[in-house]
Every structure is written in structure tokens, then in C-alpha cells.
Design an enzyme around this catalytic site. Structure first.
Site, mmCIF file in Angstrom:
data_model
loop_
_atom_site.group_PDB
_atom_site.id
_atom_site.type_symbol
_atom_site.label_atom_id
_atom_site.label_comp_id
_atom_site.label_asym_id
_atom_site.label_seq_id
_atom_site.Cartn_x
_atom_site.Cartn_y
_atom_site.Cartn_z
ATOM 1 N N SER A 175 0.833 -1.205 0.000
ATOM 2 C CA SER A 175 0.000 0.000 0.000
ATOM 3 C C SER A 175 0.864 1.250 0.000
ATOM 4 O O SER A 175 2.008 1.238 0.476
ATOM 5 C CB SER A 175 -0.888 0.013 1.251
ATOM 6 O OG SER A 175 -1.527 1.265 1.429
ATOM 7 N N TYR A 188 -2.343 -1.279 10.288
ATOM 8 C CA TYR A 188 -2.433 -1.602 8.868
ATOM 9 C C TYR A 188 -1.158 -1.191 8.131
ATOM 10 O O TYR A 188 -0.577 -1.976 7.375
ATOM 11 C CB TYR A 188 -3.647 -0.895 8.274
ATOM 12 C CG TYR A 188 -3.802 -1.021 6.775
ATOM 13 C CD1 TYR A 188 -4.397 -2.148 6.203
ATOM 14 C CD2 TYR A 188 -3.377 0.004 5.925
ATOM 15 C CE1 TYR A 188 -4.555 -2.250 4.834
ATOM 16 C CE2 TYR A 188 -3.542 -0.095 4.559
ATOM 17 C CZ TYR A 188 -4.130 -1.226 4.013
ATOM 18 O OH TYR A 188 -4.278 -1.318 2.651
#
Length: 284
Positions: A175, A188
């Protein structure tokens, strides 16, 4: 599948039904296929919706049969399977928790029993839970996020690697938060950093066997992950507007990166990360 795990994940309505989103994400491939994955078998985690669905659709258009691994959104998974079959390819749906090593072992065994071989593994499944303060992150959430996002990748590769031959490809989903950080997605973002390191290290481990390992680092993409509990309401109001392009991306704008890394077009690439992120410049 552990019902307690499912209930915990669903505390934020995750993974979330794509059918409930308005507007719907764009998953459709944008161009005719050219056989770049003809005769291949791909295993895609989190393939019921979002980026996973778009990758499954594009892989099928390019000639691959697809094993669709997903947690519990059976209606979305069935639609993805229909999409694959409409492209003239075979689809297999397998429900379960990739954070469970035994499930990953059973799932890969089912894929081998059905298709006989595996050529591409896409580790796409993930979860996120926003928290404004690090003290708000419970021990259970911390363990769960790491179990899904990075442990699950280890388990999938451990199960699949005995079946991967020279020419196979593994594509992981990291990401933009790994490079930029995210003040509300501490756990995350940490898992995404681990995924990038895992990608680079696994590439070094497997490259001599002719198996390429790469990753894709999407920016803000319109999928069920954020609106179904993965982002705060305040964040959703301006979701994607802070990118240079001023908008969130669509799943079918990310899927081609997964295709490129899976096919022979990327035969001289391993240990690398592609960045479909709306123009955000990152160092990596």
C-alpha cells in the site's frame, strides 16, 4: 472457519459487500485480452470484491482459470465466479480465513485437485481498522490485522510453493501507506511495511528457482474496504481527494499492474513494487 474470528472482523462490517456500494466500483477490464495468461491457473485471495475481483476478471480475460479465495461474502464471490466464467474460463470459489494456516493448506490442495497446477499466486486479501490514537488499538485487533495481512501471505506461500515451477509468479498487495504512513491506520500501515520487506526477501529466496515475486502498492481505491468500516466517516468525505489526481482510483485501474507482474511482460522484474496511486510520488 472460526466464527469468533468472523464476528470480530464484522465489528466494522468488514469485509463488506460490494453490491451495497453506491457508486459501484469499476472492475471491468478496459481492453480485449491477448492471451498473456493462456493456460495458467491463478489463486487470488480476497477475490470476491474490490481489487481482487478486478484482477480475477482481467486474468480470466487474458486466459487464466481462477481460484477465488474469500472470507465470507458468498454473494460477491459468486458474482466474481460468474465474471470469470463469462470470459470462458473456469472458476473455483473457496471460503475461509487466510489467517488460519490449515485453511491455506486445504485451499491450495483443493486448487491442485481441481486444476492440477498453480502458476500465479496473488496475495491481495487484507483488512484495516481506523484508530485515532495508538492506545485505541486493542491487542485483539493488532493480532488480527497482522494475522490477515502478513501471516496469511506466509501461510499461502508456504502452502503453494511446493506446486510452483519455474516461470511462476507471486504478486503481493502492499500500500501507499507503507511509504507515506497513515496516522489513523497504524497497525495496517505496519503490516504493509512488512509485506514490502517480505516481497523483497521472498524474491531473493525464490529467484534462483525461476519464480518471480513482486508487489503492487495501491493508493486510495474505491472498494468495500474503506466505506464498510476501514475508514472514518470524516476520511470518506474526501476519500482520494488528497492525491495529485484529486480522486480515488478504481479497481480496474489497479488490476493491470497485477497482470503485468504476473505475465511474461515482467520476465526481468522481481523484488519490485508498482505504484498505481493517483500520482503520489514515493521513494521505493
Amino acid at each position: 472457519m472460526n466464527d469468533t474470528v468472523i464476528d470480530m472482523i464484522h465489528e466494522d462490517a468488514l469485509p463488506g459487500h460490494e453490491s451495497a456500494l453506491d457508486p459501484k466500483p469499476d472492475w471491468e477490464p478496459r481492453y480485449p485480452g491477448s492471451g498473456r495468461l493462456a493456460g495458467k491457473v491463478a489463486v487470488i485471495t480476497g477475490a470476491d470484491s474490490g481489487i481482487g475481483r478486478a484482477v480475477a476478471a482481467l486474468y480470466a480475460r487474458e486466459g487464466a482459470d481462477v481460484a477465488i479465495l474469500y472470507l465470507c461474502e458468498h454473494d460477491d464471490a459468486a458474482m466474481t465466479a460468474d465474471i470469470v466464467r463469462q470470459e470462458g474460463r473456469k472458476a473455483l470459489t473457496i471460503a475461509g480465513d487466510i489467517g488460519d494456516k490449515d485453511f491455506c493448506t486445504r485451499a491450495i490442495a483443493e486448487v491442485i485437485d481441481t486444476f492440477g497446477h498453480i502458476d500465479v499466486v496473488v496475495n491481495n486479501a487484507g483488512e484495516q481498522h481506523p484508530d485515532k490514537d495508538i492506545t485505541d488499538i486493542t491487542e485483539e485487533q493488532l493480532k488480527r490485522t497482522f494475522q490477515t495481512n502478513i501471516f496469511g501471505m506466509f501461510y499461502m506461500v508456504q502452502a503453494a510453493s511446493p506446486h510452483l515451477k519455474s516461470g511462476a509468479a507471486i504478486v503481493n498487495c502492499t500500500s501507499v501507506t507503507m511509504y507515506q504512513g497513515s496516522k489513523e491506520l497504524l497497525d495496517y500501515s505496519a503490516t504493509k511495511g512488512a509485506i514490502t520487506a517480505f516481497t523483497r526477501s521472498l524474491s531473493e529466496n525464490l529467484v534462483s528457482k525461476g519464480i518471480r515475486v513482486n508487489a503492487v502498492a495501491p493508493g486510495p481505491i474505491w472498494t468495500p474496504l474503506n466505506p464498510m468500516g476501514g475508514a472514518t466517516p470524516e476520511k470518506l468525505e474526501t476519500f482520494g481527494e488528497d492525491t495529485p489526481m484529486g480522486r480515488p482510483g478504481q479497481p480496474n485501474e489497479v488490476a493491470p499492474a497485477f497482470l503485468f507482474l504476473a505475465c511474461e511482460d515482467a520476465s526481468y522484474m522481481s523484488g519490485q513494487v508498482l505504484h498505481p496511486n493517483g500520482g503520489t510520488v514515493v521513494n521505493g
